[in-house]
Design a protein around this motif. Structure first.
Motif, mmCIF file in Angstrom:
data_model
loop_
_atom_site.group_PDB
_atom_site.id
_atom_site.type_symbol
_atom_site.label_atom_id
_atom_site.label_comp_id
_atom_site.label_asym_id
_atom_site.label_seq_id
_atom_site.Cartn_x
_atom_site.Cartn_y
_atom_site.Cartn_z
ATOM 1 N N PHE A 11 15.837 -13.077 24.571
ATOM 2 C CA PHE A 11 15.925 -12.679 25.981
ATOM 3 C C PHE A 11 16.732 -13.721 26.747
ATOM 4 C CE2 PHE A 11 12.716 -15.602 27.744
ATOM 5 C CZ PHE A 11 11.968 -15.908 26.617
ATOM 6 N N ASN A 12 17.282 -13.285 27.858
ATOM 7 C CA ASN A 12 17.992 -14.191 28.767
ATOM 8 C C ASN A 12 17.154 -14.300 30.027
ATOM 9 O OD1 ASN A 12 20.347 -14.013 27.076
ATOM 10 N ND2 ASN A 12 20.752 -12.045 28.037
ATOM 11 N N ALA A 13 17.091 -15.509 30.564
ATOM 12 C CA ALA A 13 16.353 -15.646 31.815
ATOM 13 C C ALA A 13 16.872 -16.860 32.569
ATOM 14 C CB ALA A 13 14.861 -15.793 31.543
ATOM 15 N N ALA A 14 16.654 -16.823 33.889
ATOM 16 C CA ALA A 14 17.043 -17.940 34.748
ATOM 17 C C ALA A 14 15.804 -18.742 35.119
ATOM 18 C CB ALA A 14 17.718 -17.407 36.005
ATOM 19 N N HIS A 15 16.024 -20.023 35.360
ATOM 20 C CA HIS A 15 14.913 -20.848 35.840
ATOM 21 C C HIS A 15 15.422 -22.047 36.611
ATOM 22 C CE1 HIS A 15 14.479 -23.955 32.283
ATOM 23 N NE2 HIS A 15 15.691 -23.910 32.751
ATOM 24 N N ARG A 16 14.466 -22.704 37.233
ATOM 25 C CA ARG A 16 14.694 -24.011 37.827
ATOM 26 C C ARG A 16 13.451 -24.842 37.557
ATOM 27 N NH1 ARG A 16 14.526 -26.259 44.069
ATOM 28 N NH2 ARG A 16 15.180 -28.373 43.465
ATOM 29 N N LEU A 17 13.658 -26.051 37.056
ATOM 30 C CA LEU A 17 12.531 -26.964 36.859
ATOM 31 C C LEU A 17 12.464 -27.903 38.049
ATOM 32 C CD1 LEU A 17 13.002 -27.867 33.084
ATOM 33 C CD2 LEU A 17 11.766 -25.945 34.119
ATOM 34 N N TYR A 18 11.338 -27.909 38.717
ATOM 35 C CA TYR A 18 11.173 -28.816 39.861
ATOM 36 C C TYR A 18 9.721 -28.862 40.287
ATOM 37 C CZ TYR A 18 10.577 -24.932 43.154
ATOM 38 O OH TYR A 18 10.094 -23.839 43.817
ATOM 39 N N ARG A 19 9.420 -29.880 41.034
ATOM 40 C CA ARG A 19 8.128 -29.953 41.712
ATOM 41 C C ARG A 19 8.408 -29.975 43.204
ATOM 42 N NH1 ARG A 19 3.376 -31.533 38.980
ATOM 43 N NH2 ARG A 19 2.614 -31.931 41.086
ATOM 44 N N ALA A 20 7.740 -29.094 43.922
ATOM 45 C CA ALA A 20 7.962 -28.993 45.369
ATOM 46 C C ALA A 20 7.528 -30.269 46.087
ATOM 47 C CB ALA A 20 7.226 -27.780 45.924
ATOM 48 N N ASP A 21 6.589 -30.998 45.463
ATOM 49 C CA ASP A 21 6.102 -32.227 46.124
ATOM 50 C C ASP A 21 6.973 -33.439 45.804
ATOM 51 O OD1 ASP A 21 5.210 -32.057 43.465
ATOM 52 O OD2 ASP A 21 3.409 -33.237 43.864
ATOM 53 N N TRP A 22 8.069 -33.251 45.075
ATOM 54 C CA TRP A 22 9.003 -34.339 44.804
ATOM 55 C C TRP A 22 10.286 -34.122 45.597
ATOM 56 C CZ3 TRP A 22 9.163 -34.828 38.703
ATOM 57 C CH2 TRP A 22 7.919 -35.333 38.254
ATOM 58 N N SER A 23 11.001 -35.217 45.876
ATOM 59 C CA SER A 23 12.307 -35.128 46.543
ATOM 60 C C SER A 23 13.338 -34.511 45.599
ATOM 61 C CB SER A 23 12.784 -36.532 46.945
ATOM 62 O OG SER A 23 13.064 -37.281 45.772
ATOM 63 N N ASP A 24 14.444 -34.022 46.181
ATOM 64 C CA ASP A 24 15.537 -33.491 45.353
ATOM 65 C C ASP A 24 16.030 -34.567 44.377
ATOM 66 O OD1 ASP A 24 15.401 -31.077 46.584
ATOM 67 O OD2 ASP A 24 17.214 -31.336 47.814
ATOM 68 N N GLU A 25 16.071 -35.818 44.860
ATOM 69 C CA GLU A 25 16.559 -36.909 44.005
ATOM 70 C C GLU A 25 15.651 -37.101 42.792
ATOM 71 O OE1 GLU A 25 16.211 -37.107 47.346
ATOM 72 O OE2 GLU A 25 18.362 -37.000 47.784
ATOM 73 N N LYS A 26 14.330 -37.095 43.053
ATOM 74 C CA LYS A 26 13.403 -37.318 41.934
ATOM 75 C C LYS A 26 13.439 -36.125 40.970
ATOM 76 C CE LYS A 26 8.965 -38.858 40.390
ATOM 77 N NZ LYS A 26 7.620 -39.324 40.664
ATOM 78 N N ASN A 27 13.516 -34.894 41.516
ATOM 79 C CA ASN A 27 13.607 -33.725 40.637
ATOM 80 C C ASN A 27 14.848 -33.808 39.760
ATOM 81 O OD1 ASN A 27 11.390 -31.791 40.952
ATOM 82 N ND2 ASN A 27 11.971 -31.748 43.105
ATOM 83 N N SER A 28 15.962 -34.217 40.370
ATOM 84 C CA SER A 28 17.213 -34.317 39.635
ATOM 85 C C SER A 28 17.132 -35.412 38.564
ATOM 86 C CB SER A 28 18.330 -34.581 40.640
ATOM 87 O OG SER A 28 19.505 -34.893 39.965
ATOM 88 N N GLU A 29 16.435 -36.501 38.910
ATOM 89 C CA GLU A 29 16.294 -37.608 37.972
ATOM 90 C C GLU A 29 15.449 -37.187 36.763
ATOM 91 O OE1 GLU A 29 14.614 -41.106 39.887
ATOM 92 O OE2 GLU A 29 13.714 -41.649 37.961
ATOM 93 N N ILE A 30 14.384 -36.444 37.014
ATOM 94 C CA ILE A 30 13.456 -36.083 35.928
ATOM 95 C C ILE A 30 13.949 -34.861 35.150
ATOM 96 C CG2 ILE A 30 11.089 -35.351 35.366
ATOM 97 C CD1 ILE A 30 11.307 -38.281 36.349
#
Ligand code: NI
Length: 136
Positions: A11-30
């Motif tokens: 299957f094909n699917a889209a996603h985004r990995l992130y935590r809403a309680d983290w900054s964009d910088e921290k999400n990008s880093e992790i």
């Protein structure tokens, strides 16, 4: 005689990995590129393994048509061409990592499968990265 029957699916699917309680910088880093706010897709390859005893009457472990239909309903119809974060309820508050997707697939297929079988989910997010989950 215990044996495992496997069926492959895709299957094909889209996603985004992130935590809403983290900054964009921290999400990008992790999470790196997988945290792109505009989502991105993967081509997921799935192997569903069913283990149990061969039925001496039929010679079957499981009628693979039954397994095919379970995978279609519980995985392909449910996740294919979907945005996992937005359209699959299990990921409303759960990061759709390959690990968590494998667990959700396991839970959905297990619930539809005769409980005499053991189940193994192998899920590839890329040709080189995959996880295996056996419900343990
Ligand atoms: Ni990704």
């Amino acid at each position: 005689m215990r044996i495992t029957a496997n069926r492959k699916a895709h299957f094909n699917a889209a996603h985004r990995l992130y935590r809403a309680d983290w900054s964009d910088e921290k999400n990008s880093e992790i999470f790196g590129k997988c945290s792109n706010p505009n989502f991105h897709g993967h081509n997921y390859d799935l192997i569903v393994g069913v283990t149990g005893e061969i039925d001496p009457e039929t010679g079957y472990l499981i009628d693979l048509k039954i397994l095919k239909d379970i995978i279609k309903v519980e995985v392909e119809d449910y996740m294919d061409h979907k945005n996992l974060n937005l359209e699959v309820p299990e990921f409303k508050n759960l990061n759709p990592t390959v690990e968590n997707i494998a667990v959700i697939i396991y839970n959905r297929v297990k619930a539809a499968l005769d409980n005499r079988f053991e189940l193994t989910i192998t899920l590839y997010e890329t040709p080189r990265n995959y996880v295996i989950y056996k419900g343990e």
